[in-house]
Design a protein around this motif. Structure first.
Motif, PDB file in Angstrom:
ATOM      1  N   VAL A  81      -2.154  14.845 -24.282  1.00  0.00           N
ATOM      2  CA  VAL A  81      -1.549  13.649 -23.697  1.00  0.00           C
ATOM      3  C   VAL A  81      -1.560  13.730 -22.169  1.00  0.00           C
ATOM      4  CG1 VAL A  81       0.621  12.387 -23.448  1.00  0.00           C
ATOM      5  CG2 VAL A  81      -0.134  13.124 -25.701  1.00  0.00           C
ATOM      6  N   TYR A  82      -1.232  14.895 -21.637  1.00  0.00           N
ATOM      7  CA  TYR A  82      -1.118  15.048 -20.191  1.00  0.00           C
ATOM      8  C   TYR A  82      -2.366  15.661 -19.561  1.00  0.00           C
ATOM      9  CZ  TYR A  82       3.780  13.861 -20.677  1.00  0.00           C
ATOM     10  OH  TYR A  82       4.960  13.198 -20.942  1.00  0.00           O
ATOM     11  N   ALA A  83      -3.455  15.736 -20.310  1.00  0.00           N
ATOM     12  CA  ALA A  83      -4.695  16.281 -19.745  1.00  0.00           C
ATOM     13  C   ALA A  83      -5.298  15.383 -18.662  1.00  0.00           C
ATOM     14  CB  ALA A  83      -5.704  16.533 -20.861  1.00  0.00           C
ATOM     15  N   PRO A  84      -5.338  14.050 -18.842  1.00  0.00           N
ATOM     16  CA  PRO A  84      -5.894  13.206 -17.765  1.00  0.00           C
ATOM     17  C   PRO A  84      -5.067  13.320 -16.493  1.00  0.00           C
ATOM     18  CG  PRO A  84      -5.753  11.988 -19.829  1.00  0.00           C
ATOM     19  CD  PRO A  84      -4.987  13.255 -20.024  1.00  0.00           C
ATOM     20  N   ALA A  85      -5.753  13.433 -15.378  1.00  0.00           N
ATOM     21  CA  ALA A  85      -5.086  13.589 -14.093  1.00  0.00           C
ATOM     22  C   ALA A  85      -5.458  12.441 -13.163  1.00  0.00           C
ATOM     23  CB  ALA A  85      -5.475  14.919 -13.444  1.00  0.00           C
ATOM     24  N   ILE A  86      -4.548  12.123 -12.267  1.00  0.00           N
ATOM     25  CA  ILE A  86      -4.807  11.107 -11.247  1.00  0.00           C
ATOM     26  C   ILE A  86      -5.533  11.782 -10.086  1.00  0.00           C
ATOM     27  CG2 ILE A  86      -3.749   9.450  -9.664  1.00  0.00           C
ATOM     28  CD1 ILE A  86      -1.430   9.226 -11.591  1.00  0.00           C
ATOM     29  N   MET A  87      -6.742  11.336  -9.803  1.00  0.00           N
ATOM     30  CA  MET A  87      -7.552  11.969  -8.782  1.00  0.00           C
ATOM     31  C   MET A  87      -7.029  11.640  -7.379  1.00  0.00           C
ATOM     32  SD  MET A  87      -9.932  13.728 -10.310  1.00  0.00           S
ATOM     33  CE  MET A  87      -8.593  14.191 -11.411  1.00  0.00           C
ATOM     34  N   ALA A  88      -7.168  12.592  -6.483  1.00  0.00           N
ATOM     35  CA  ALA A  88      -6.749  12.406  -5.090  1.00  0.00           C
ATOM     36  C   ALA A  88      -7.823  11.633  -4.326  1.00  0.00           C
ATOM     37  CB  ALA A  88      -6.509  13.764  -4.426  1.00  0.00           C
ATOM     38  N   PHE A  89      -7.390  10.878  -3.349  1.00  0.00           N
ATOM     39  CA  PHE A  89      -8.346  10.187  -2.477  1.00  0.00           C
ATOM     40  C   PHE A  89      -7.823  10.214  -1.047  1.00  0.00           C
ATOM     41  CE2 PHE A  89      -5.649   6.977  -4.410  1.00  0.00           C
ATOM     42  CZ  PHE A  89      -5.175   6.256  -3.318  1.00  0.00           C
ATOM     43  N   THR A  90      -8.694   9.912  -0.141  1.00  0.00           N
ATOM     44  CA  THR A  90      -8.390  10.069   1.278  1.00  0.00           C
ATOM     45  C   THR A  90      -7.583   8.884   1.797  1.00  0.00           C
ATOM     46  OG1 THR A  90     -10.479   9.007   1.877  1.00  0.00           O
ATOM     47  CG2 THR A  90     -10.488  11.404   1.622  1.00  0.00           C
ATOM     48  N   SER A  91      -7.148   9.019   3.054  1.00  0.00           N
ATOM     49  CA  SER A  91      -6.396   7.944   3.705  1.00  0.00           C
ATOM     50  C   SER A  91      -7.341   6.864   4.221  1.00  0.00           C
ATOM     51  CB  SER A  91      -5.555   8.505   4.854  1.00  0.00           C
ATOM     52  OG  SER A  91      -6.403   9.121   5.813  1.00  0.00           O
ATOM     53  N   GLU A  92      -6.776   5.831   4.803  1.00  0.00           N
ATOM     54  CA  GLU A  92      -7.557   4.662   5.206  1.00  0.00           C
ATOM     55  C   GLU A  92      -8.573   4.985   6.297  1.00  0.00           C
ATOM     56  OE1 GLU A  92      -6.663   0.099   6.833  1.00  0.00           O
ATOM     57  OE2 GLU A  92      -5.031   1.532   6.456  1.00  0.00           O
ATOM     58  N   MET A  93      -8.311   5.976   7.111  1.00  0.00           N
ATOM     59  CA  MET A  93      -9.216   6.295   8.213  1.00  0.00           C
ATOM     60  C   MET A  93     -10.557   6.843   7.731  1.00  0.00           C
ATOM     61  SD  MET A  93      -7.456   9.789   9.668  1.00  0.00           S
ATOM     62  CE  MET A  93      -8.732   9.937  10.914  1.00  0.00           C
TER      63      MET A  93
ATOM     64  N   PHE B   8       0.823  -1.205   0.000  1.00  0.00           N
ATOM     65  CA  PHE B   8       0.000   0.000   0.000  1.00  0.00           C
ATOM     66  C   PHE B   8       0.861   1.261   0.000  1.00  0.00           C
ATOM     67  CE2 PHE B   8      -3.214  -2.954   1.812  1.00  0.00           C
ATOM     68  CZ  PHE B   8      -4.191  -2.782   0.833  1.00  0.00           C
ATOM     69  N   SER B   9       1.932   1.259   0.775  1.00  0.00           N
ATOM     70  CA  SER B   9       2.831   2.412   0.791  1.00  0.00           C
ATOM     71  C   SER B   9       3.517   2.580  -0.560  1.00  0.00           C
ATOM     72  CB  SER B   9       3.879   2.252   1.893  1.00  0.00           C
ATOM     73  OG  SER B   9       3.270   2.136   3.157  1.00  0.00           O
ATOM     74  N   MET B  10       3.852   1.477  -1.203  1.00  0.00           N
ATOM     75  CA  MET B  10       4.481   1.541  -2.520  1.00  0.00           C
ATOM     76  C   MET B  10       3.537   2.172  -3.537  1.00  0.00           C
ATOM     77  SD  MET B  10       5.758  -1.543  -4.998  1.00  0.00           S
ATOM     78  CE  MET B  10       4.060  -2.015  -5.305  1.00  0.00           C
ATOM     79  N   LEU B  11       2.279   1.711  -3.566  1.00  0.00           N
ATOM     80  CA  LEU B  11       1.324   2.270  -4.515  1.00  0.00           C
ATOM     81  C   LEU B  11       1.053   3.744  -4.238  1.00  0.00           C
ATOM     82  CD1 LEU B  11      -1.224  -0.700  -4.698  1.00  0.00           C
ATOM     83  CD2 LEU B  11       0.554  -0.108  -6.345  1.00  0.00           C
ATOM     84  N   GLU B  12       1.008   4.113  -2.958  1.00  0.00           N
ATOM     85  CA  GLU B  12       0.791   5.511  -2.606  1.00  0.00           C
ATOM     86  C   GLU B  12       1.966   6.384  -3.055  1.00  0.00           C
ATOM     87  OE1 GLU B  12      -1.140   8.846  -1.088  1.00  0.00           O
ATOM     88  OE2 GLU B  12      -1.864   6.802  -1.475  1.00  0.00           O
ATOM     89  N   SER B  13       3.179   5.899  -2.892  1.00  0.00           N
ATOM     90  CA  SER B  13       4.349   6.662  -3.320  1.00  0.00           C
ATOM     91  C   SER B  13       4.379   6.832  -4.832  1.00  0.00           C
ATOM     92  CB  SER B  13       5.632   5.974  -2.843  1.00  0.00           C
ATOM     93  OG  SER B  13       5.673   5.886  -1.436  1.00  0.00           O
ATOM     94  N   ILE B  14       4.074   5.762  -5.560  1.00  0.00           N
ATOM     95  CA  ILE B  14       4.056   5.847  -7.028  1.00  0.00           C
ATOM     96  C   ILE B  14       2.957   6.781  -7.497  1.00  0.00           C
ATOM     97  CG2 ILE B  14       3.708   4.521  -9.141  1.00  0.00           C
ATOM     98  CD1 ILE B  14       5.014   2.154  -7.785  1.00  0.00           C
ATOM     99  N   LYS B  15       1.789   6.714  -6.834  1.00  0.00           N
ATOM    100  CA  LYS B  15       0.683   7.595  -7.212  1.00  0.00           C
ATOM    101  C   LYS B  15       1.052   9.063  -7.021  1.00  0.00           C
ATOM    102  CE  LYS B  15      -2.183   8.870  -4.464  1.00  0.00           C
ATOM    103  NZ  LYS B  15      -3.115   9.601  -3.645  1.00  0.00           N
ATOM    104  N   GLN B  16       1.654   9.402  -5.884  1.00  0.00           N
ATOM    105  CA  GLN B  16       2.031  10.784  -5.634  1.00  0.00           C
ATOM    106  C   GLN B  16       3.119  11.250  -6.592  1.00  0.00           C
ATOM    107  OE1 GLN B  16       3.075  11.124  -1.510  1.00  0.00           O
ATOM    108  NE2 GLN B  16       1.000  10.706  -0.771  1.00  0.00           N
ATOM    109  N   TYR B  17       4.043  10.354  -6.929  1.00  0.00           N
ATOM    110  CA  TYR B  17       5.098  10.710  -7.883  1.00  0.00           C
ATOM    111  C   TYR B  17       4.504  11.039  -9.245  1.00  0.00           C
ATOM    112  CZ  TYR B  17       8.657   9.800 -11.416  1.00  0.00           C
ATOM    113  OH  TYR B  17       9.464   9.879 -12.527  1.00  0.00           O
ATOM    114  N   LEU B  18       3.549  10.225  -9.709  1.00  0.00           N
ATOM    115  CA  LEU B  18       2.933  10.466 -11.005  1.00  0.00           C
ATOM    116  C   LEU B  18       2.068  11.721 -10.982  1.00  0.00           C
ATOM    117  CD1 LEU B  18       1.953   6.832 -12.036  1.00  0.00           C
ATOM    118  CD2 LEU B  18       3.839   8.214 -12.900  1.00  0.00           C
ATOM    119  N   MET B  19       1.374  11.976  -9.882  1.00  0.00           N
ATOM    120  CA  MET B  19       0.562  13.183  -9.774  1.00  0.00           C
ATOM    121  C   MET B  19       1.425  14.437  -9.925  1.00  0.00           C
ATOM    122  SD  MET B  19      -2.026  12.117  -6.655  1.00  0.00           S
ATOM    123  CE  MET B  19      -2.786  13.736  -6.592  1.00  0.00           C
ATOM    124  N   LYS B  20       2.558  14.466  -9.222  1.00  0.00           N
ATOM    125  CA  LYS B  20       3.453  15.618  -9.291  1.00  0.00           C
ATOM    126  C   LYS B  20       4.061  15.767 -10.678  1.00  0.00           C
ATOM    127  CE  LYS B  20       4.747  15.223  -4.405  1.00  0.00           C
ATOM    128  NZ  LYS B  20       5.880  14.951  -3.471  1.00  0.00           N
TER     129      LYS B  20
END
Length: 261
Positions: A174-186, A58-70
């Motif tokens: 090409v870069y128009a689609p964005a990765i949407m943000a979502f909340t934490s597990e809590m 889960f931490s790995m996917l979260e890190s990759i997601k944030q990297y791609l978002m930035k």
């Protein structure tokens, strides 16, 4: 290939089981609009997520997601701020300008408004089709950027013949689609399903491998010691003494200076 065979027969033999479409411009497909043999996109991405790969799933996917978002947003900001007045992005314009500087050795002969014959100083002749945007050297079809043969006959805007793949408008799409943000597990909704259980597979002995798997015929990366043995020695200048004029020592180690001391 005949010249390669005369130079090194083993290198010529190495290509026997390699499909020609994988290493020769003459057989590359033209629809990708890329004339490069190697694509380092996967290598760059793999190096960017090295730290994330060592984390739990889960931490790995979260890190990759944030990297791609930035990264995606950084490209969108760069397009909006730096390229808003450009038709094509700068790298494509640099390649086009490089071909413009090579036009001096091409002499165009016009057949009609579509076809041209280009005579080069090296004795070669190429045929240009402006409607199909093709040249017999295939560089125009492979890259999507007019080659020096296609530019030599132009009396109008050269950028009109650059493929739209390189346009800023295409870049924005090409870069128009964005990765949407979502909340934490809590903040996740509680469900009645059983939580996933951890893997039963035991961790293997030793350190996990970080390097990617290489092909059987791919050369291994040289270590520092091996690289040093293959490096050429530095060509140093001969030291000449200012006192006696002989070579092999300087004035501090000159025999005459030592005797005087």
């Amino acid at each position: 290939m005949d010249e390669l065979k005369d130079l090194d027969s083993e290198a010529h033999k190495w290509f026997d089981d390699k499909p020609v479409a994988q290493w020769s411009w003459s057989h590359f497909k033209v629809y990708p609009k890329c004339n490069m043999l190697l694509n380092n996109v996967c290598e760059s991405f793999n190096s960017a997520i090295l730290d994330a790969r060592e984390q739990p799933i889960f931490s790995m996917l979260e890190s990759i997601k944030q990297y791609l978002m930035k990264r995606l947003q950084a490209y969108r900001d760069m397009t909006a701020c730096k390229w808003k007045n450009l038709r094509f992005f700068p790298n494509a314009l640099k390649l086009l300008e490089r071909n413009v500087r090579r036009v001096s050795d091409c002499i165009p002969i016009k057949s009609d408004n579509t076809y041209y014959e280009i005579c080069c100083f090296d004795g070669r002749q190429h045929a240009i089709n402006l409607r199909e945007r093709t040249c017999t050297c295939r560089k125009w079809q492979l890259s999507g950027i007019p080659c020096k043969h296609a530019i030599s006959n132009q009396r109008e805007e050269i950028q009109d013949y650059v493929n739209e793949y390189y346009s800023v408008e295409t870049y924005i799409k090409v870069y128009a689609p964005a990765i949407m943000a979502f909340t934490s597990e809590m903040f996740w909704e509680v469900t009645g399903f059983n939580p996933p259980k951890p893997l039963t597979q035991m961790r293997l002995v030793g350190r996990p491998t970080l390097s990617r798997r290489r092909e059987r015929d791919e050369p291994m990366r040289k270590t520092r010691k091996k690289a040093e043995t293959l490096m050429l020695k530095k060509n140093q200048m001969t030291v000449r003494c200012r006192g006696c004029g002989n070579s092999g020592h300087n004035v501090r180690k000159c025999p005459k200076t030592v005797e005087n001391r």
